[in-house]
Design a protein around this motif. Structure first.
Motif, short mmCIF file in Angstrom:
data_model
loop_
_atom_site.label_atom_id
_atom_site.label_comp_id
_atom_site.label_asym_id
_atom_site.label_seq_id
_atom_site.Cartn_x
_atom_site.Cartn_y
_atom_site.Cartn_z
N PHE A 1 73.59 -50.89 -37.70
CA PHE A 1 73.25 -50.83 -36.28
C PHE A 1 74.13 -49.80 -35.57
CE2 PHE A 1 70.37 -54.37 -35.91
CZ PHE A 1 70.74 -55.20 -36.95
N GLN B 1 68.96 -61.75 -32.28
CA GLN B 1 68.60 -60.67 -33.18
C GLN B 1 67.22 -60.94 -33.74
OE1 GLN B 1 71.16 -60.28 -36.60
NE2 GLN B 1 70.15 -58.42 -37.30
N PHE C 1 72.51 -52.03 -28.39
CA PHE C 1 72.32 -51.81 -29.82
C PHE C 1 70.95 -51.21 -30.11
CE2 PHE C 1 75.87 -53.86 -32.00
CZ PHE C 1 76.46 -54.58 -30.97
N GLY C 2 70.89 -50.42 -31.20
CA GLY C 2 69.62 -49.96 -31.70
C GLY C 2 68.94 -51.05 -32.52
N LEU D 1 73.59 -64.58 -32.40
CA LEU D 1 74.91 -64.09 -32.78
C LEU D 1 75.86 -64.19 -31.60
CD1 LEU D 1 73.88 -60.86 -34.72
CD2 LEU D 1 74.77 -62.95 -35.71
N LEU E 1 69.77 -56.14 -31.65
CA LEU E 1 70.47 -57.19 -30.91
C LEU E 1 70.22 -57.00 -29.42
CD1 LEU E 1 72.13 -56.93 -33.65
CD2 LEU E 1 74.05 -57.83 -32.33
N TYR F 1 74.05 -62.94 -28.27
CA TYR F 1 72.92 -62.05 -28.56
C TYR F 1 71.86 -62.83 -29.32
CZ TYR F 1 76.21 -58.09 -27.97
OH TYR F 1 77.12 -57.17 -27.50
#
Lengths: 115, 114
Positions: free
Chosen positions: B90, A37, B104-105, A90, A43, A35
């Protein structure tokens, strides 16, 4: 204690360089994820791998590639780094099957700066 | 397509006060829902999860969350906040056909004041 480790906490690279980010997990997990971020964006999945030599593009794969030659190791490659790839990266892992596959374990992250 | 909205970017709460973080999701089928916490300089840690059954789920560190299908929400709560709860939180959603992948938010940053 289960662990996902990432090769560097901080990395500074120049535009155009080839960059390797390494991730290793010791939980014998089949699934591994990369990911990025960014503030305000949360993410975003770059790539996903569910087995050795298997990979699947995530939501933002452009400018990235991955390598998974061994089950425990998943590498993210920036072929030619650009400033818009400055971010926190990540890595995560999870088992392959069942509901446990959704319980991801994360590494501490690599903050990459491209200048 | 699945998506997660966390309406609050930043929340400030006094130590000892209650905390509620909002999460709304969009998903075509029965969702699997998660809350993760990221403490400063750390990776994400799973706080709690919902797959099915009882809509009120308990997690680690004294957190709980309630799934409300009618409101497409999965709000996180803690009755009394400790200074160590300062972190980014999150919300994430997955589903039976997403092969372990989560959406994910954007996250909510929680600041705890003395």
């Amino acid at each position: 204690d289960v662990k996902v480790t990432q090769s560097s906490r901080y990395l500074v690279k120049r535009t155009g360089e080839k960059v390797f980010l390494e991730c290793v997990q010791d939980m014998d997990h089949e699934n591994m994820f990369w990911y990025r971020q960014d503030p305000g964006l949360g993410l975003r999945l770059i790539y996903f791998s569910y087995d050795v030599k298997m990979k699947e593009k995530g939501d933002i794969p452009e400018g990235y590639s991955v390598s998974r030659e061994k089950k425990e190791r998943f590498s993210l490659i920036l072929e030619s780094a650009s400033t818009n790839q400055t971010s926190m990266y990540l890595c995560a892992s999870s088992p392959l099957a069942g509901l446990s596959s959704y319980e991801q374990y994360f590494g501490p992250g690599t903050r990459l700066t491209v200048t | 397509a699945q998506s997660v909205t966390q309406p609050d970017i930043h929340i400030t709460v006094s130590e000892g006060a209650s905390l509620e973080l909002r999460c709304n999701y969009s998903y075509g089928a029965t969702p699997y829902l998660f809350w993760y916490v990221q403490s400063p300089g750390q990776g994400l840690q799973l706080l709690l999860k919902y797959f099915s059954g009882d809509t009120l789920v308990q997690g680690i560190k004294g957190f709980e969350a309630e799934f409300k299908r009618s409101q497409s929400s999965f709000n996180l709560r803690k009755p009394s906040v400790h200074w160590s709860d300062a972190a980014e939180y999150f919300c994430a959603v997955g589903g039976p056909n997403s092969w372990g992948k989560l959406q994910f938010g954007a996250g909510t940053q929680v600041v705890v004041t003395p």
